[in-house]
Write an enzyme that holds these catalytic residues in place. Structure first.
Site, PDB file in Angstrom:
ATOM      1  CG  HIS A  10      -0.233   0.134   2.531  1.00  0.00           C
ATOM      2  ND1 HIS A  10       0.176  -0.969   3.244  1.00  0.00           N
ATOM      3  CD2 HIS A  10       0.127   1.207   3.275  1.00  0.00           C
ATOM      4  CE1 HIS A  10       0.753  -0.582   4.365  1.00  0.00           C
ATOM      5  NE2 HIS A  10       0.745   0.732   4.416  1.00  0.00           N
ATOM      6  CD  GLU A  46      -5.207   2.255   9.320  1.00  0.00           C
ATOM      7  OE1 GLU A  46      -4.129   2.455   9.877  1.00  0.00           O
ATOM      8  OE2 GLU A  46      -5.424   1.321   8.530  1.00  0.00           O
ATOM      9  CD  GLN A  67      -2.036   2.554   6.170  1.00  0.00           C
ATOM     10  OE1 GLN A  67      -0.875   2.763   5.813  1.00  0.00           O
ATOM     11  NE2 GLN A  67      -2.332   1.810   7.217  1.00  0.00           N
ATOM     12  CG  HIS A  91       3.714   4.747   5.320  1.00  0.00           C
ATOM     13  ND1 HIS A  91       2.711   5.408   5.999  1.00  0.00           N
ATOM     14  CD2 HIS A  91       3.245   3.487   5.121  1.00  0.00           C
ATOM     15  CE1 HIS A  91       1.697   4.582   6.198  1.00  0.00           C
ATOM     16  NE2 HIS A  91       1.994   3.402   5.675  1.00  0.00           N
ATOM     17  CD  GLU A 141       3.027  -0.147   7.131  1.00  0.00           C
ATOM     18  OE1 GLU A 141       2.715   0.911   6.545  1.00  0.00           O
ATOM     19  OE2 GLU A 141       2.192  -0.878   7.705  1.00  0.00           O
TER      20      GLU A 141
HETATM   21 CO    CO Z   1       0.873   1.725   6.259  1.00  0.00          CO
END
Ligand code: CO
Length: 147
Positions: A10, A46, A67, A91, A141
């Site tokens: 994502h 989120e 996301q 990210h 991540e």
């Molecule tokens: Co994330």
């Protein structure tokens, strides 16, 4: 060395208003919300939006996610990010087979870890962040989806 990253999972996008961001993605691209969660530990509300075949559920092959992250307050990581840099890409998340093994391998290369052990992420995944300062300015991540 085997490739640690099995696919793009994502893109994490910081927004001031989750509802407006969801509407924007729906109206522009027709993508719908798969899950809505609040993560107190990370200070965010989120939404995960699926990109891929319609009707595919979490963890489906061929599905990636957007996301959307709204900070729960100004004094949170995403709140500080928006204050400093405005809304935008926060990210990038990559899928790994085994997050503990992946973290150990990455740490062995000298890259600094934000999380030295996995923590709870969206949709039951185990996640960990790597330091952007050692990765060309990209907060990265690692994601091991719930199996
Ligand atoms: Co994330």
């Amino acid at each position: 060395m085997l490739p640690l990253l099995t696919r793009l999972d994502h893109v994490g996008i910081a927004c001031r208003d989750l509802r407006r961001a969801i509407d924007m993605y729906r109206e522009t691209f027709g993508v719908g919300v798969l899950t809505l969660e609040e993560n107190e530990e990370q200070g965010v509300r989120e939404a995960m939006l699926a990109v891929g075949p319609s009707g595919a559920g979490p963890g489906s092959l061929g599905v990636g996610y957007i996301q959307l992250l709204e900070p729960l307050g100004p004094d949170t990581p995403v709140g500080r990010f928006i204050a400093r840099r405005g809304e935008g890409i926060h990210h990038v998340g990559y899928r790994v087979e085994d997050i503990r093994e992946a973290l150990a391998t990455v740490a062995g290369t000298g890259i600094r870890l934000v999380d030295d052990r996995p923590r709870h992420g969206s949709m039951g995944a185990s996640i960990a962040f790597l330091h952007p300062g050692d990765l060309g300015g990209v907060l990265t991540e690692l994601v091991q989806p719930l199996s």
